[in-house]
Write a protein that holds these residues in place. Structure first.
Motif, PDB file in Angstrom:
ATOM      1  N   PRO A 153       0.844  -1.209   0.000  1.00 53.44           N
ATOM      2  CA  PRO A 153       0.000   0.000   0.000  1.00 53.44           C
ATOM      3  C   PRO A 153       0.872   1.250   0.000  1.00 53.44           C
ATOM      4  CG  PRO A 153      -0.721  -1.572   1.675  1.00 53.44           C
ATOM      5  CD  PRO A 153       0.596  -2.067   1.168  1.00 53.44           C
ATOM      6  N   ALA A 154       0.352   2.323  -0.593  1.00 52.84           N
ATOM      7  CA  ALA A 154       1.056   3.605  -0.690  1.00 52.84           C
ATOM      8  C   ALA A 154       2.237   3.562  -1.654  1.00 52.84           C
ATOM      9  CB  ALA A 154       1.530   4.092   0.682  1.00 52.84           C
ATOM     10  N   SER A 155       2.395   2.439  -2.378  1.00 55.64           N
ATOM     11  CA  SER A 155       3.446   2.356  -3.393  1.00 55.64           C
ATOM     12  C   SER A 155       2.839   2.656  -4.755  1.00 55.64           C
ATOM     13  CB  SER A 155       4.095   0.975  -3.408  1.00 55.64           C
ATOM     14  OG  SER A 155       3.176  -0.009  -3.886  1.00 55.64           O
ATOM     15  N   LEU A 156       3.690   2.917  -5.746  1.00 59.24           N
ATOM     16  CA  LEU A 156       3.205   3.229  -7.084  1.00 59.24           C
ATOM     17  C   LEU A 156       2.367   2.091  -7.642  1.00 59.24           C
ATOM     18  CD1 LEU A 156       3.080   4.936  -9.658  1.00 59.24           C
ATOM     19  CD2 LEU A 156       5.295   3.974 -10.329  1.00 59.24           C
ATOM     20  N   MET A 157       2.794   0.859  -7.439  1.00 56.77           N
ATOM     21  CA  MET A 157       2.064  -0.282  -7.986  1.00 56.77           C
ATOM     22  C   MET A 157       0.894  -0.691  -7.115  1.00 56.77           C
ATOM     23  SD  MET A 157       3.567  -0.691 -10.804  1.00 56.77           S
ATOM     24  CE  MET A 157       2.730  -2.178 -11.361  1.00 56.77           C
ATOM     25  N   GLY A 158       0.925  -0.349  -5.834  1.00 55.80           N
ATOM     26  CA  GLY A 158      -0.142  -0.759  -4.926  1.00 55.80           C
ATOM     27  C   GLY A 158      -1.357   0.144  -4.962  1.00 55.80           C
ATOM     28  N   ASP A 159      -1.140   1.442  -5.172  1.00 60.09           N
ATOM     29  CA  ASP A 159      -2.245   2.404  -5.213  1.00 60.09           C
ATOM     30  C   ASP A 159      -2.873   2.450  -6.604  1.00 60.09           C
ATOM     31  OD1 ASP A 159      -2.080   3.175  -2.590  1.00 60.09           O
ATOM     32  OD2 ASP A 159      -0.722   4.857  -2.980  1.00 60.09           O
ATOM     33  N   PRO A 160      -4.121   2.914  -6.692  1.00 63.91           N
ATOM     34  CA  PRO A 160      -4.700   3.160  -8.022  1.00 63.91           C
ATOM     35  C   PRO A 160      -3.886   4.218  -8.770  1.00 63.91           C
ATOM     36  CG  PRO A 160      -6.417   3.158  -6.338  1.00 63.91           C
ATOM     37  CD  PRO A 160      -5.099   3.160  -5.614  1.00 63.91           C
ATOM     38  N   ALA A 161      -3.812   4.094 -10.088  1.00 67.19           N
ATOM     39  CA  ALA A 161      -3.089   5.061 -10.917  1.00 67.19           C
ATOM     40  C   ALA A 161      -4.064   5.690 -11.912  1.00 67.19           C
ATOM     41  CB  ALA A 161      -1.938   4.395 -11.662  1.00 67.19           C
ATOM     42  N   LEU A 162      -3.956   6.992 -12.087  1.00 65.47           N
ATOM     43  CA  LEU A 162      -4.853   7.730 -12.976  1.00 65.47           C
ATOM     44  C   LEU A 162      -4.071   8.229 -14.192  1.00 65.47           C
ATOM     45  CD1 LEU A 162      -7.756   8.995 -13.267  1.00 65.47           C
ATOM     46  CD2 LEU A 162      -6.755  11.082 -12.305  1.00 65.47           C
ATOM     47  N   LEU A 163      -4.627   7.997 -15.357  1.00 63.37           N
ATOM     48  CA  LEU A 163      -4.061   8.518 -16.594  1.00 63.37           C
ATOM     49  C   LEU A 163      -4.969   9.622 -17.130  1.00 63.37           C
ATOM     50  CD1 LEU A 163      -2.251   8.612 -19.124  1.00 63.37           C
ATOM     51  CD2 LEU A 163      -3.604   6.693 -20.034  1.00 63.37           C
TER      52      LEU A 163
END
Length: 795
Positions: free
Chosen positions: A251-261
Motif C-alpha cells: 500500500p502507498a506504493s506506485l504499484m499498490g495504489d490506483p493510478a490515474l491517466l
C-alpha cells in the motif's frame, strides 16, 4: 566482413517460422503482445541472442518462452544478479532466458535465449505497453518497426556493431511470416484506419463504433514499417482512466495504489504566424554517408526522396521563413563537423543569400555519425540576451552513444528548446524523442514519401510562438483521498501535441462519499488562460496487465535515469521502481530459468542468423538479431541490431547486394562496399520544382524581385509583367503580389510549407504598398486568370 562467434562448416541459418503480434489500442495507449516461433535444424545446440528495437516510450512488462514443451516465465532482477543466474544456469545445462536493455540507449533490447537443443523448437512471447503520439492531422500513430539502422560507435567508445554482417535475401523469399491483429477502443468512436500496408477491412465490434478490429492482410513479408494511422471521433476531448493497483503490492506504493491517466490533446487555437517573433535559430544537419540513402528502403518506393536532398530543401524553406532581425547558423556533422559561421549571424539579405547557396551545395560527405561534439560546440557559444535559442536537429538516428547525447542536451535545457527530426525507417526513437523531451521541444519522424518540409515548418511555427506555460492541476476528491503526480508532470505543451499525465491516488475511499473525482488543468498560452475539466469514476478498472501503472513507471524512470551517477538516491529509487513495476531500466534485466536440470550439452554451441531482405535498389543498412556462442562473455553478447519485433541474424558470406555508391562514405556507417556498386547506375538528379525555385527567389524581407527567373515560373515575359503593373506601384511589390497568387493557384497542397514566408511577404506588402494593394491583387488575378480572394491579402 567480421565473423562474430563460432560457426559450423555448413553455415545454414536457423529458420524463423513466424511472428505474431496482438495489439490493443485504448486512446493513446497500445498494449502489445508479440510472439516469435523458430526451429533449430542444426545438429548442435545453439545459444540464441535476439536484438530488437522498441519505441522509446514503450515499457516491457512480461517475457516468457516455451522450449520443448517447457514454459519459462522470466522474472525481473537487478542486472548483475540476472546475468549471474543466467550464466550459472547455462553452465549447468539448464534452459534460460536473459532480457535486458542495450547499453547506451533505451530503444534496443537484447534477449539471450540460452540453450536450444538440436531439432528443438522455441516460442518467445514479449509483452509491452506504449504511449502513442498524434500526427499533425490528428491520427494516432502505432508503428511496429521492421528495421533498425546500424548504430555508429564514435572513436574510443565501447560496444560492437554486428548488424553490418546480416545476410540479405531477395524480397518475397523470407522464410518466416508476420501476422498482426489490433483491437481499437475509444470512448468517442473510431472513424477509420489507414496504413502503407495492406489491411483487412475494418470491423466494428460495437454499434456506437467505440470498438473496432483491424488486421494485416495475409502474405505480409515485414519488409517495411508496419504502421497504423487511427482516426478517432472527437480526438481532442480530454479523458481520464483510473486503474486499480496490483493485488498484493505494498500500500502507498506506485504499484499498490490506483493510478490515474489523464489524456489531454487540447485544440489550442493556432496563433497567426508572426514576424515580430525573434530568436537564435540553429540548424544541425546530419551529413553522414547514410544520409544519401532513400527515406524508405522498399523497392516498392524507388521514388522516395534521398534523405540529404529532402533535408536541403527543408533548410531552404526554413531559411526563407525566418523573421528579419533574428540570428542563425547552420552546422553539419558526421565523423567531423563544420558550421557556416564561427558564431550565429544576424538574418539579413546578404547572410540569407550566402547561406542559401551553401545549402544547395551540401553533400552527405562527412563519414560517420558523431553528434556529441557539434552539440558541445553549439552549447559553448553564449546565448544572446533577448534571442531565445531554438535548436533544430536532422538525423537518421544512427548514433551509438544515445544516452550521452541526451544527457548533454538536458544539461543545457534551461537555455534552449530542441526540435528533432528522425529521417528514414529505423531512426532511433530513443535519440529523436530523448533530445526533444530533454529540452522542451518536439520530435517528428519522416519515413517513406512523407515530406520533411511540412513537419519542419510546423516545428518552426512552434518555435516562433510562445509555448504553453504555467501548467497547473487542481483536484477535487472525496475526503480520505489525495492525488500525487508521478514525476514532475508536464512542463511544456505545444499546439497540436498530446499530453499524458500520471497520478497516484493515495488514501482510503470512504464508501459513503462521492464516487466521482474531478481534475482541472489550467495553463496559459500567449495572453489567454485555458482550462480543461475532467470528471472520472473512482471505481478503478481491474487490469492484470496494468498498462497505466507500467507507463507511469516508465515516465518516472525516464526522469530518474537522466540524473547521472552522482545522484545515488534517485538511482536507488529508479531501481526500486523498475523491480516493483516490472519495467526494464538500465539497472535491471529479465531472467527466466528452467529449474529442472538438463542434460550436459552435446557439442559446441553454434552461431546462426536468419536472413533479412535486401530491398532493391538499396540494401537496408540495418537489421536484427544474433545467435551467439556460449564462449562469449555476457558483455560481448550486448550486440546492437534491430528488426522487428524480433529477428535473428548470422555470420554468413553476404550475397551481392546492389547499393548506391553514395552510401559508402564510411564502412561503419553503411553496409555497402565499392566492389558491389560498379554496375549500379547513379540516381538521376531530379529537377528542382517550380515551387522550390519560387521560394528560393524570395528576399529576406519577404519581397520578391521582378526578374527573368520569376517571369519564367509565372509563364510570362518580364516585359509583359512590367507593362501590366498598376500605376505608381513598385515593381517588387507587384512581383510579390504575383508570387503569392501563384502559391495559392499552384501549391495549395504544400500550404503548410509556405505559410510563414507568405506571412512575411504580406507584412512587407502592407508596410510598403498601402491602399494600392487591392488594385494590385485585382490586376494580378486578371493577368494570371485566377480568382484568389482579396481576403488572402488581409485587405
Amino acid at each position: 566482413m567480421t565473423v562474430c562467434g563460432l560457426v559450423t562448416n555448413s553455415r545454414e541459418p536457423v529458420p524463423l517460422k513466424s511472428i505474431s503480434v496482438d495489439v490493443v489500442v485504448r486512446g493513446f495507449v497500445a498494449d502489445v503482445v508479440s510472439e516469435l516461433r523458430y526451429h533449430n535444424e542444426e545438429k548442435s545446440p545453439v545459444e540464441v541472442v535476439f536484438v530488437f528495437p522498441l519505441d522509446d516510450e514503450a515499457a516491457v512488462y512480461a517475457f516468457e518462452g516455451l522450449i520443448g514443451g517447457t514454459r519459462i516465465e522470466a522474472q525481473i532482477r537487478e542486472k548483475k544478479q540476472a546475468e549471474q543466474e543466467y550464466e550459472d544456469a547455462l553452465s549447468e545445462g539448464r534452459q534460460a532466458f536473459l532480457l535486458g536493455r542495450e547499453e547506451n540507449t533505451s530503444d534496443i533490447f537484447t534477449c539471450s535465449l540460452g540453450n536450444l537443443p538440436p531439432d528443438g523448437e522455441a516460442m518467445l512471447k514479449l509483452s509491452y505497453v506504449q504511449a502513442l503520439a498524434p500526427e499533425p492531422d490528428g491520427a494516432i500513430r502505432f508503428v511496429l518497426p521492421a528495421v533498425l539502422n546500424p548504430r555508429y560507435a564514435p572513436q574510443g567508445s565501447e560496444g560492437g556493431n554486428v548488424t553490418k554482417s546480416i545476410p540479405r535475401v531477395p524480397k518475397g523469399t523470407l522464410p518466416y511470416t508476420l501476422s498482426l491483429s489490433a483491437m481499437l477502443e475509444s470512448p468517442y468512436g473510431i472513424n477509420r484506419v489507414e496504413s502503407k500496408c495492406t489491411l483487412e477491412p475494418l470491423r466494428y465490434r460495437a454499434e456506437d463504433r467505440t470498438i473496432a478490429q483491424v488486421s494485416l492482410a495475409e502474405g505480409h513479408q515485414f519488409d517495411r514499417d508496419v504502421e497504423l494511422l487511427i482516426y478517432y471521433e472527437d480526438v481532442h476531448k480530454p479523458s481520464a482512466l483510473l486503474e486499480a493497483g496490483k493485488p498484493g503490492a505494498a500500500p502507498a506504493s506506485l504499484m499498490g495504489d490506483p493510478a490515474l491517466l489523464l489524456t489531454l490533446y487540447p485544440s489550442v487555437p493556432a496563433p497567426k504566424p508572426s514576424q515580430k517573433a525573434t530568436g537564435e535559430f540553429l540548424f544541425l544537419l546530419d551529413r553522414s554517408g547514410s544520409m544519401e540513402c532513400n527515406t524508405e528502403y522498399s523497392s516498392d518506393s524507388p521514388d522516395s526522396p534521398m534523405r540529404i536532398q529532402s533535408a536541403k530543401e527543408t533548410l531552404i524553406l526554413l531559411l526563407k521563413s525566418l523573421p528579419l532581425g533574428c540570428y542563425f547558423n547552420i552546422y553539419g556533422f558526421g565523423s567531423t563537423y563544420d558550421s557556416f559561421y564561427p558564431q550565429s549571424v544576424e538574418y539579413t539579405q546578404e547572410t540569407m543569400s550566402k547561406s542559401l547557396q551553401r545549402v544547395k551545395e551540401l553533400q552527405a560527405d562527412l563519414g560517420g555519425t558523431e553528434i556529441l561534439q557539434p552539440l558541445q560546440a553549439i552549447y559553448s557559444q553564449p546565448c544572446r540576451e533577448g534571442y531565445p535559442r531554438q535548436l533544430f536537429v536532422f538525423t537518421d538516428g544512427e548514433v551509438f552513444n544515445t544516452d550521452e547525447v541526451i544527457a548533454e542536451v538536458r544539461r543545457h535545457s534551461s537555455s534552449h528548446r530542441c526540435f528533432s527530426f528522425g529521417i528514414g525507417e529505423g531512426a532511433s526513437t530513443a535519440l529523436i524523442k530523448g533530445i526533444a523531451r530533454a529540452a522542451g521541444g518536439s520530435a517528428e519522424f519522416i519515413t517513406g514519401k512523407e515530406r520533411m518540409q511540412a513537419k519542419a515548418l510546423q516545428s518552426l511555427k512552434k518555435a516562433l510562438q510562445p509555448a504553453v506555460t504555467r501548467i497547473s492541476l487542481s483536484w477535487d476528491l472525496p475526503p480520505g483521498l489525495k492525488a500525487e503526480l508521478v514525476g514532475s508532470g508536464p512542463q511544456v505543451i505545444f499546439q497540436g501535441q498530446r499530453c499524458l499525465i500520471y497520478a497516484q491516488i493515495r488514501g482510503q475511499h470512504q464508501s459513503s462519499g462521492s464516487t466521482e473525482g474531478t481534475v482541472v488543468l489550467q495553463y496559459q498560452f500567449q495572453d489567454q488562460t485555458f482550462k480543461e475539466t475532467m470528471k472520472f469514476s473512482l471505481q478503478a478498472q481491474e487490469s492484470d496487465r496494468l498498462p497505466v501503472h507500467r507507463l507511469a513507471a516508465q515516465a518516472l524512470l525516464q526522469e530518474l535515469e537522466g540524473v547521472g551517477e552522482k545522484e545515488k538516491e534517485k538511482q536507488r529509487l529508479a531501481l526500486e521502481t523498475s523491480l516493483s513495476s516490472g519495467v526494464v531500466c538500465s539497472q535491471t534485466a529479465y531472467v527466466g530459468i528452467n529449474t529442472e536440470l538438463g542434460k550436459p550439452l552435446q557439442g559446441p554451441l553454434t552461431r546462426r542468423d536468419v536472413p533479412h531482405p535486401y530491398l532493391l535498389p538499396f540494401s537496408a543498412p540495418g537489421g536484427p538479431a544474433v545467435i551467439n556462442s556460449v564462449g562469449m562473455s555476457s558483455m560481448s553478447r550486448r550486440l546492437v541490431g534491430g528488426g522487428g519485433p524480433m529477428y535473428m541474424m548470422c555470420s554468413m558470406p553476404v550475397p551481392p547486394v546492389p547499393c548506391s555508391a553514395d552510401c559508402m562514405n564510411e564502412i561503419e556507417d553503411t553496409l555497402c562496399s565499392e566492389s558491389l556498386c560498379e554496375d549500379v547506375e547513379p540516381t538521376p538528379k531530379k529537377e528542382e520544382s517550380p515551387f522550390l525555385n519560387l521560394v528560393s527567389l524570395q528576399n529576406a524581407d519577404g519581397s520578391w524581385p521582378l526578374d527573368s527567373d520569376l517571369a519564367s515560373i509565372l509563364g510570362l515575359s518580364e516585359a509583359e509583367i512590367s507593362s501590366k503593373s498598376p500605376a505608381q506601384v513598385a515593381l517588387n511589390a507587384w512581383a510579390t503580389v504575383l508570387a503569392i497568387l501563384w502559391l495559392h493557384i499552384n501549391a495549395m497542397e504544400q500550404k503548410d510549407e509556405w505559410e510563414l514566408l507568405e506571412a512575411k511577404a504580406l507584412s512587407w506588402l502592407h508596410a510598403t504598398t498601402g491602399p494600392q494593394l487591392a488594385e494590385c491583387v485585382k490586376a494580378g488575378n486578371a493577368m494570371l486568370g485566377s480568382g484568389v480572394s482579396p481576403d488572402v491579402f488581409e485587405i
